[in-house]
Design an enzyme around this catalytic site. Sequence first.
Site, PDB file in Angstrom:
ATOM      1  N   ARG A  73       0.802  -1.432   0.120  1.00  0.00           N
ATOM      2  CA  ARG A  73       0.041   0.025   0.352  1.00  0.00           C
ATOM      3  C   ARG A  73       0.710   1.209   0.271  1.00  0.00           C
ATOM      4  NH1 ARG A  73      -3.469  -3.147  -2.082  1.00  0.00           N
ATOM      5  NH2 ARG A  73      -5.559  -3.010  -0.647  1.00  0.00           N
TER       6      ARG A  73
ATOM      7  N   HIS B 205      -1.491   0.277  -9.811  1.00  0.00           N
ATOM      8  CA  HIS B 205      -2.740  -0.772  -9.186  1.00  0.00           C
ATOM      9  C   HIS B 205      -2.959  -1.677  -9.867  1.00  0.00           C
ATOM     10  CE1 HIS B 205      -4.437  -0.941  -5.211  1.00  0.00           C
ATOM     11  NE2 HIS B 205      -3.688  -2.501  -4.921  1.00  0.00           N
TER      12      HIS B 205
HETATM   13  P1  NDP Z   1      -1.076 -10.932   4.224  1.00  0.00           P
HETATM   14  O1  NDP Z   1      -2.086 -10.746   5.990  1.00  0.00           O
HETATM   15  O2  NDP Z   1      -1.103 -12.687   3.983  1.00  0.00           O
HETATM   16  O3  NDP Z   1       0.174 -11.125   5.340  1.00  0.00           O
HETATM   17  C1  NDP Z   1       0.626  -9.675   5.623  1.00  0.00           C
HETATM   18  C2  NDP Z   1       2.147  -9.797   6.563  1.00  0.00           C
HETATM   19  O4  NDP Z   1       2.394  -8.497   7.038  1.00  0.00           O
HETATM   20  C3  NDP Z   1       2.256 -10.871   7.192  1.00  0.00           C
HETATM   21  O5  NDP Z   1       3.020 -11.925   7.758  1.00  0.00           O
HETATM   22  C4  NDP Z   1       2.062  -9.757   8.806  1.00  0.00           C
HETATM   23  O6  NDP Z   1       2.939 -10.763   9.889  1.00  0.00           O
HETATM   24  C5  NDP Z   1       2.894  -9.190   8.106  1.00  0.00           C
HETATM   25  N1  NDP Z   1       2.948  -7.461   9.006  1.00  0.00           N
HETATM   26  C6  NDP Z   1       2.097  -6.823   9.129  1.00  0.00           C
HETATM   27  N2  NDP Z   1       1.588  -5.888   9.578  1.00  0.00           N
HETATM   28  C7  NDP Z   1       2.835  -6.273  10.151  1.00  0.00           C
HETATM   29  C8  NDP Z   1       3.912  -4.950  11.413  1.00  0.00           C
HETATM   30  N3  NDP Z   1       2.807  -3.994  11.889  1.00  0.00           N
HETATM   31  N4  NDP Z   1       4.873  -5.947  11.215  1.00  0.00           N
HETATM   32  C9  NDP Z   1       5.813  -6.450  10.791  1.00  0.00           C
HETATM   33  N5  NDP Z   1       5.366  -7.557  10.177  1.00  0.00           N
HETATM   34  C10 NDP Z   1       3.390  -7.198  10.119  1.00  0.00           C
HETATM   35  O7  NDP Z   1      -1.485 -10.408   3.875  1.00  0.00           O
HETATM   36  P2  NDP Z   1      -0.945 -10.278   2.641  1.00  0.00           P
HETATM   37  O8  NDP Z   1      -0.120 -11.617   1.639  1.00  0.00           O
HETATM   38  O9  NDP Z   1      -2.403 -11.752   1.260  1.00  0.00           O
HETATM   39  O10 NDP Z   1      -1.309  -9.335   1.357  1.00  0.00           O
HETATM   40  C11 NDP Z   1      -0.361  -8.213   1.911  1.00  0.00           C
HETATM   41  C12 NDP Z   1      -0.486  -6.996   0.987  1.00  0.00           C
HETATM   42  O11 NDP Z   1      -0.840  -6.728   0.158  1.00  0.00           O
HETATM   43  C13 NDP Z   1      -2.170  -6.386   1.114  1.00  0.00           C
HETATM   44  O12 NDP Z   1      -2.349  -6.151   2.679  1.00  0.00           O
HETATM   45  C14 NDP Z   1      -2.789  -4.785   0.431  1.00  0.00           C
HETATM   46  O13 NDP Z   1      -2.237  -4.280   1.033  1.00  0.00           O
HETATM   47  C15 NDP Z   1      -1.562  -5.788  -0.403  1.00  0.00           C
HETATM   48  N6  NDP Z   1      -2.352  -5.773  -2.052  1.00  0.00           N
HETATM   49  C16 NDP Z   1      -1.545  -5.653  -2.728  1.00  0.00           C
HETATM   50  C17 NDP Z   1      -2.325  -6.223  -4.123  1.00  0.00           C
HETATM   51  C18 NDP Z   1      -1.712  -5.083  -5.744  1.00  0.00           C
HETATM   52  O14 NDP Z   1      -2.173  -5.259  -6.868  1.00  0.00           O
HETATM   53  N7  NDP Z   1      -0.615  -4.197  -4.915  1.00  0.00           N
HETATM   54  C19 NDP Z   1      -3.207  -6.878  -4.671  1.00  0.00           C
HETATM   55  C20 NDP Z   1      -3.039  -7.959  -3.445  1.00  0.00           C
HETATM   56  C21 NDP Z   1      -3.162  -7.274  -2.069  1.00  0.00           C
HETATM   57  P3  NDP Z   1       2.536 -11.547  10.777  1.00  0.00           P
HETATM   58  O15 NDP Z   1       3.252 -13.162   9.819  1.00  0.00           O
HETATM   59  O16 NDP Z   1       3.081 -11.708  11.532  1.00  0.00           O
HETATM   60  O17 NDP Z   1       0.853 -11.873  11.008  1.00  0.00           O
HETATM   61  C1  OXD Z   2      -5.935  -5.818  -2.844  1.00  0.00           C
HETATM   62  C2  OXD Z   2      -5.294  -5.219  -4.028  1.00  0.00           C
HETATM   63  O1  OXD Z   2      -5.679  -5.676  -1.818  1.00  0.00           O
HETATM   64  O2  OXD Z   2      -5.977  -5.112  -5.223  1.00  0.00           O
HETATM   65  O3  OXD Z   2      -6.955  -7.242  -3.520  1.00  0.00           O
HETATM   66  O4  OXD Z   2      -4.984  -4.443  -3.648  1.00  0.00           O
END
Ligand code: NDP
Ligand code: OXD
Length: 309
Positions: A224, A272
């Site tokens: 993000r 995006h």
């Molecule tokens: P998940 O919830 O599966 O994974 C999130 C990861 O971030 C976990 O490893 C978590 O740690 C870590 N995390 C969260 N908060 C913190 C913190 N404060 N400090 C350290 N680590 C942290 O999410 P996804 O992998 O499914 O997706 C990640 C993001 O990708 C989405 O939230 C979205 O914003 C973005 N996205 C973007 C897209 C695009 O097209 N650009 C498409 C899809 C998603 P822990 O393992 O310890 O829980």
């Molecule tokens: C998602 C994205 O979070 O599209 O799925 O960014």
Amino acid sequence: MKRLVVALKSNPTPWTDLLARSLPGHEIVPSFEALDGRPADYVLTGKPGPGVLDAIPGLKVVFSVNAGIEALLAEGVVPPHLPIVRMVDPGLRDGMLEWVLAQVLAWHRNLFLYREQDQRRDWRQLTERLAFERTVLVLGAGELGGPIARALAGLGFATRVWSRSGADIPGVTSFAGRARLVEAATGADAVVNLLPLTPDTTDLVGRAVFDAMNPGGLLVNGGRGATVVDADLIAALDAGRLSMAALDVFRTEPLPADHPFWAHPRVHVYPHVAALTHPRTAVPVVVENLLGFEAGKPLRHVVDRARGY
Ligand code: NDP
Ligand code: OXD
């Protein structure tokens, strides 16, 4: 008959057609307007306005069409008693994997620099480094970050992940917690952000991270926009601390026409598109979860509102 409302900003037909075929015995409603005040059991949506869901009687579950659910956690959007299920979709996972690897490999093998040279008819071989001579740090080790770290390690990059609780990925060095972020970034050549946007991850990637990296590095942001401090990124690029930034997400989307990222020669702007949610891979996931819920199983991929993801 159970009712599922599909309220999307894109054309809902590919979703509603597939859902109708996969969920006999359920009425699939293609918008909030078409619901026309009737009760519904489920919604599949991205960013409903405040109060919209409050007005639907009988709602049991909110299925997010996105993996990132910060818009659903905004004040007044999803009533506090309703579970929010985030999108975990193999299509999203594979799309993000391809996009991130494309950026890292293009930077690693100087593809963008050779493209510039080619336009100047400049025949010059640049210094190449081997994958094991580059350290890549992935921020976030979840559904998206985890497979990417695994793939980068598989290509031979010295790979690290940083997350909240730590990750156990063979061949990857894991760091956990805010106190270890700069340590994780120290000596990294590339940083890939795949963190969700929460209060803890807002403005997380800025000067301290860029200063800890090796000079001439790469930032890839697929998570993000508000996780990265824009001004610090531009300063790091201008100072040569970074040589390239590939950005798919921004604080304001679409990226405003006067934003300095557009004109910066070392910033690659993507609208995006790193990973899109495709109904043909996402619908089966939603259907399995929904039918499991109706059969009394616990919902999968429920957002932890206290953690913010
Ligand atoms: P998940 O919830 O599966 O994974 C999130 C990861 O971030 C976990 O490893 C978590 O740690 C870590 N995390 C969260 N908060 C913190 C913190 N404060 N400090 C350290 N680590 C942290 O999410 P996804 O992998 O499914 O997706 C990640 C993001 O990708 C989405 O939230 C979205 O914003 C973005 N996205 C973007 C897209 C695009 O097209 N650009 C498409 C899809 C998603 P822990 O393992 O310890 O829980
Ligand atoms: C998602 C994205 O979070 O599209 O799925 O960014």
